[in-house]
Every structure is written in C-alpha cells, then in structure tokens.
Design a protein around this motif. Structure first.
Motif, PDB file in Angstrom:
ATOM      1  N   ALA A  46     -12.013  43.674 -66.661  1.00 39.29           N
ATOM      2  CA  ALA A  46     -11.569  42.283 -66.836  1.00 39.29           C
ATOM      3  C   ALA A  46     -12.755  41.330 -66.743  1.00 39.29           C
ATOM      4  N   LEU A  47     -13.672  41.610 -65.824  1.00 40.35           N
ATOM      5  CA  LEU A  47     -14.845  40.729 -65.690  1.00 40.35           C
ATOM      6  C   LEU A  47     -15.738  40.847 -66.929  1.00 40.35           C
ATOM      7  N   LYS A  48     -15.878  42.068 -67.415  1.00 43.68           N
ATOM      8  CA  LYS A  48     -16.709  42.256 -68.622  1.00 43.68           C
ATOM      9  C   LYS A  48     -16.107  41.466 -69.773  1.00 43.68           C
ATOM     10  N   ALA A  49     -14.773  41.556 -69.908  1.00 40.09           N
ATOM     11  CA  ALA A  49     -14.106  40.843 -71.011  1.00 40.09           C
ATOM     12  C   ALA A  49     -14.241  39.334 -70.811  1.00 40.09           C
ATOM     13  N   ASP A  69     -21.523  45.461 -59.289  1.00 35.95           N
ATOM     14  CA  ASP A  69     -22.476  45.036 -60.331  1.00 35.95           C
ATOM     15  C   ASP A  69     -21.847  44.006 -61.267  1.00 35.95           C
ATOM     16  N   SER A  70     -20.558  44.200 -61.562  1.00 37.91           N
ATOM     17  CA  SER A  70     -19.940  43.281 -62.527  1.00 37.91           C
ATOM     18  C   SER A  70     -19.799  41.865 -61.937  1.00 37.91           C
ATOM     19  N   PHE A  71     -19.774  41.743 -60.624  1.00 42.76           N
ATOM     20  CA  PHE A  71     -19.798  40.403 -59.999  1.00 42.76           C
ATOM     21  C   PHE A  71     -21.231  39.854 -60.020  1.00 42.76           C
ATOM     22  N   ILE A  72     -22.188  40.733 -59.693  1.00 43.08           N
ATOM     23  CA  ILE A  72     -23.589  40.278 -59.664  1.00 43.08           C
ATOM     24  C   ILE A  72     -23.997  39.737 -61.035  1.00 43.08           C
ATOM     25  N   ASP A  73     -23.556  40.431 -62.070  1.00 39.21           N
ATOM     26  CA  ASP A  73     -24.011  40.085 -63.427  1.00 39.21           C
ATOM     27  C   ASP A  73     -23.130  39.064 -64.121  1.00 39.21           C
ATOM     28  N   PRO A 118      -4.620  35.779 -46.414  1.00 36.18           N
ATOM     29  CA  PRO A 118      -5.639  36.598 -45.754  1.00 36.18           C
ATOM     30  C   PRO A 118      -6.416  37.486 -46.728  1.00 36.18           C
ATOM     31  N   ALA A 119      -7.679  37.661 -46.412  1.00 37.28           N
ATOM     32  CA  ALA A 119      -8.551  38.521 -47.213  1.00 37.28           C
ATOM     33  C   ALA A 119      -9.207  39.511 -46.262  1.00 37.28           C
ATOM     34  N   VAL A 120      -9.285  40.760 -46.710  1.00 36.80           N
ATOM     35  CA  VAL A 120      -9.810  41.824 -45.852  1.00 36.80           C
ATOM     36  C   VAL A 120     -10.853  42.641 -46.626  1.00 36.80           C
ATOM     37  N   GLY A 121     -11.843  43.136 -45.909  1.00 36.19           N
ATOM     38  CA  GLY A 121     -12.788  44.119 -46.449  1.00 36.19           C
ATOM     39  C   GLY A 121     -13.512  43.652 -47.686  1.00 36.19           C
ATOM     40  N   ILE A 122     -13.440  44.463 -48.717  1.00 28.67           N
ATOM     41  CA  ILE A 122     -14.215  44.165 -49.929  1.00 28.67           C
ATOM     42  C   ILE A 122     -13.761  42.862 -50.600  1.00 28.67           C
ATOM     43  N   ALA A 123     -12.515  42.459 -50.344  1.00 30.39           N
ATOM     44  CA  ALA A 123     -12.056  41.182 -50.909  1.00 30.39           C
ATOM     45  C   ALA A 123     -12.811  40.015 -50.272  1.00 30.39           C
ATOM     46  N   VAL A 124     -13.343  40.232 -49.079  1.00 26.91           N
ATOM     47  CA  VAL A 124     -14.134  39.192 -48.402  1.00 26.91           C
ATOM     48  C   VAL A 124     -15.600  39.289 -48.821  1.00 26.91           C
ATOM     49  N   THR A 125     -16.115  40.521 -48.799  1.00 23.22           N
ATOM     50  CA  THR A 125     -17.568  40.652 -48.984  1.00 23.22           C
ATOM     51  C   THR A 125     -18.045  40.131 -50.333  1.00 23.22           C
ATOM     52  N   VAL A 126     -17.285  40.429 -51.403  1.00 19.07           N
ATOM     53  CA  VAL A 126     -17.768  39.990 -52.723  1.00 19.07           C
ATOM     54  C   VAL A 126     -17.727  38.471 -52.882  1.00 19.07           C
ATOM     55  N   LEU A 127     -17.048  37.789 -51.954  1.00 20.94           N
ATOM     56  CA  LEU A 127     -17.011  36.320 -52.050  1.00 20.94           C
ATOM     57  C   LEU A 127     -18.420  35.724 -52.002  1.00 20.94           C
ATOM     58  N   GLY A 128     -19.331  36.442 -51.379  1.00 23.14           N
ATOM     59  CA  GLY A 128     -20.731  35.985 -51.334  1.00 23.14           C
ATOM     60  C   GLY A 128     -21.363  35.948 -52.721  1.00 23.14           C
ATOM     61  N   LEU A 129     -20.707  36.561 -53.698  1.00 29.08           N
ATOM     62  CA  LEU A 129     -21.251  36.567 -55.065  1.00 29.08           C
ATOM     63  C   LEU A 129     -20.540  35.550 -55.960  1.00 29.08           C
TER      64      LEU A 129
END
Ligand SMILES: CCCCCC/C=C/C(=O)SCCNC(=O)CCNC(=O)[C@H](O)C(C)(C)COP(=O)(O)OP(=O)(O)OC[C@H]1O[C@@H](n2cnc3c(N)ncnc32)[C@H](O)[C@@H]1OP(=O)(O)O
Length: 405
Positions: free
Chosen positions: A187-190, A240-244, A256-267
C-alpha cells in the motif's frame, strides 16, 4: 542519490545486479510472480518455488534495468542473490571504514539461514515488484500484477487528494498479521506513486493498533530458523517502505498504540493523536528488542533517558506525554479528534504537492542511509531474540491469557 558507477560496483562483485544504458528499455519479463504478499504463506510456498530458469531470467532482467533502482533495492538484490547462490553469509565482516562492504555484509547476514530456494523465489519476486506492470514468462497468475492489498484487514481509500491506509481488524485491536505487513508495504509503495499529496495511516475501532500479532509465529510451517529469517526480511521491507516514503506521511492515532505501531511513528512527518491514545512498547517484557528504527529515532526525538524508559523499561505514556516528548505533533479531545484532524489534513493537502515532497526530502534524506543500516541491525538482533526462551515464554503467557500488558 547513487551513481551508476556505484551500481556497477555491486555487479562486479556478483550482486546479480547490473545497470544498462539509458537507452535500454525496461524489460523485466520475469519468471515467477510478483505476489510478494504470498511468499511465505505455507500453502503457496510449495506452489511458488522459482525454478533455476526463473531465477536466471530475473538475474538477466536486472541487467537490463535502465534506471538505478536505489541503493536499498541493490542491497536487497545483492543479499538475495548471494543467499540464493552461496547460502548463508560465510565471509568475515569487513573492516569498520569499509561502509559499502559492511552494508552488503549486513544485508546478506540479515538473511540468516534462509534456504537457497526461498532466497531464489524472493529474488524473483523482488525483481518483479520493481516493475510489476511487465509480464512474466511463466507462472503468471491473477495476482501477478497486484500492487494494492487484497486483504480486508488493510483498507486503502482516497479522499481530498489524501490516500488513507486503515488498519481494519478491530476485533483483534488491529494487531498486525504477517499478511498485513506485506499488504502495508504494498500500500505504501502504491501510495508513493499515486496522485495523492499526503498519505494518512489510522486504525478502525477503539485501538490504533496492538502491534505485532503475537500468533504470527505460531501459525506458519517450516523450520523455526527459516520462519524467523523470513519474518526478519518481511519486517525489514516493511520498515524500509516507511523510511523511503517520499510524500508527507501522517498518523491519526485514534486509540492505544503498541509495539511496532508506536516505533514506526518516529518515521512519520506528523502524528495527530486522540487524547485516548496511549503509547506502549513492552519489548523487554516480551523478551524482544526495539525495531522500526526506534533505537535511533526515539533518542533523537525525546532524548536517551525518555527513550530508554519507553524502549527498555516499557513505560506506557499518554498522548499528552508523547506530545511533550516530541513523538506526537498535537493531541485532540477524542470527541472532536476526527473532525479537527481531518480539517487540518484537508487544508494541508491543498499545498503544492511538489513543494511538500521536496521539503520532506530536505528534512529526511540526509539520515536515510543511517536509518536503513539501523533497520538492518534491529532486524538481525530481533531474529536472534525470537529464538530466545524469554520471548517464547512471553508469547505463550499471552495466549494462555495470564499475561496482558
Ligand atoms: C513479521 C514479524 C514482525 C515482528 C515485529 C516486531 C513487533 C513487535 C511488537 O509489536 S511488540 C507488541 C506486541 N503486542 C502486544 O504484546 C499486545 C498484546 N495484546 C494485549 O496485551 C491486549 O490484547 C491489549 C492490551 C492490546 C488489549 O487488551 P483488551 O482490551 O483486554 O483486549 P483483548 O486482550 O481481549 O483483545 C481482543 C482480542 O484481540 C486479540 N489481540 C489483541 N492484541 C493482539 C496481538 N498483539 N496479537 C494477537 N492477538 C491480539 C486478543 O487475543 C483478543 O482475542 P480473542 O478475542 O481472545 O480471540
């Protein structure tokens, strides 16, 4: 930006990647299918083992690439090629100042003990995904050109020049399944190529997301090593798809957000949160370690002490605390959250899209190489942690219902 000479460098060292001239036509007529999301499902794994011929075809087609696919893609191609032809990385780690050598070594090593056949299939699929609109010479299926998620757990809609990616598994608190990681990546690529100006991420129901679906490791077949190597690769592609991601990316954290749903917010470029949202990364209690580049982004965003409280000690913070720490852009009262956040987004989406894109590039592009390296390292470490007794016990405890967060 990477030059063609850098690209050729990889080729000379057997990366299975080559660069054509600008006059060559893209001609990725690949054997194998581009259905990345089905790579790892046990039912499709047997049906989708790429033949030697498919693999050779893919290697050949890569040599015809007219455009540089980017360093990240080249590293992936390099690693998968080496794994497919030589097996797990068996060469010493290059010296500290050999940055390129190290990046390649890291990429190859991150594949762990991924079997040669799986690496071959992944290589074929990845080459195909570089140009999914072109046809394959064999193994064509209805989903061969899929570029958007199929599953209803990830819903992509469009509104006022905004692409919205919604996690839609409310009964499971929007926990992210193996399939969803792949669907979100697609979805991010598209979205990076569609005509929207902004992309938004949100959750359906009372949770934004409870993070990784903890059953991801219990409902797949194959050896543990193979499953963890595949998972690490899937996670790496996902992050990677968030970084790019080239356009402004905004999270609407509805709960509420947990785990990876929180960490990628930094991107993300902006994070708007309901005052009912909380942010929790209980990695240590799960026997695992931070991902989503948070080991790098969180200390930068909130300072090392606050980052350690969240990422190592698993402190859950409120939306207001997250805002004070710089992880969240703004907090809205829950009952006006959707209205206020959408009014904001609709106005922002009217900005000239190219200016926003270039602005994002200026803000983000200098740290990109570092982020890719951090992502690779986090995935490598996680792959080891998943095998640990601490992690296995924590997941068992959750499903025996003794261990809610
Ligand atoms: C390719 C692999 C990549 C891995 C990347 C690494 C990622 C790491 C992380 O994201 S770590 C964080 C993992 N998440 C959790 O540990 C959260 C676990 N869930 C909970 O603690 C709770 O469910 C809760 C606090 C989120 C919500 O509690 P409550 O309000 O009491 O609801 P329920 O527990 O009854 O949940 C309803 C329903 O959903 C199921 N569920 C919720 N979260 C998950 C989850 N993360 N994984 C799997 N299933 C989840 C829960 O079991 C219930 O199912 P049921 O109705 O019993 O069938």
């Amino acid at each position: 930006m990477h030059t063609h000479s850098q690209f050729r460098w990889l080729v000379r060292r057997g990366a299975g990647v080559a660069c054509g001239t600008r006059h060559q036509i893209w001609a990725i007529a690949l054997g194998g299918r581009s259905l990345v999301s089905k790579w790892f499902s046990s039912s499709s794994r047997t049906a989708m083992v790429a033949s030697e011929k498919d693999f050779e075809n893919a290697v050949h087609q890569v040599k015809l690439l007219k455009e540089d696919p980017g360093n990240d893609a080249k590293l992936k191609l390099y690693a998968l090629y080496k794994q497919a032809t030589e097996g797990p990385c068996n060469v010493p780690k290059p010296r500290v100042f050999d940055f390129l050598g190290r990046a390649k070594w890291d990429a190859w090593t991150a594949l762990g003990s991924l079997p040669k056949e799986t690496a071959r299939q992944n290589y074929v699929d990845f080459v195909s995904s570089l140009r999914p609109s072109l046809t394959s010479s064999s193994g064509e299926g209805p989903a061969a050109h899929r570029s958007l998620p199929e599953s209803e757990d990830v819903v992509v809609t469009s509104k006022d020049s905004i692409t919205v990616i919604t996690l839609n598994r409310p009964a499971k608190k929007n926990a992210i399944t193996y399939q969803m990681y792949q669907d979100i990546t697609l979805a991010l690529k598209a979205a990076s190529k569609d005509n929207s100006t902004i992309t938004v991420f949100t959750g359906n129901g009372n949770y934004y997301s409870s993070g990784n679906d903890l059953s991801n490791f219990s409902n797949r077949s194959g050896s543990l090593q193979q499953m963890y190597a595949e998972s690490a690769l899937t996670l790496r592609n996902f992050v990677d798809s968030f970084i790019d991601f080239p356009k402004p990316l905004v999270a609407l954290v509805n709960g509420p957000a947990v785990g990876i749903a929180v960490t990628v917010l930094g991107l993300f470029d902006a994070v708007y949160a309901s005052d009912r949202a909380t942010f929790h990364t209980p990695f240590s209690s799960l026997g695992i370690t931070p991902e989503g580049c948070s080991s790098y982004t969180f200390p930068k965003i909130m300072g090392p002490a606050k980052a350690a409280e969240m990422l190592i000690f698993g402190k859950k913070i409120t939306a207001r605390e997250a805002c004070a720490q710089g992880l969240v852009t703004e907090v809205f009262p829950h009952n006006t959250f959707q209205k206020e956040a959408w009014a904001r987004l609709t106005a922002y989406a009217k900005n000239p899209p190219k200016a926003m894109r270039i602005g994002k590039q200026l803000l983000r592009s200098f740290g990109k190489e570092t982020l890719h390296a951090v992502n690779a390292e986090e995935c490598r470490v996680l792959q080891e942690r998943w095998l640990s007794e601490e992690c296995v016990n924590a997941i068992q405890t959750f499903f025996s219902k003794k261990g809610k967060l």
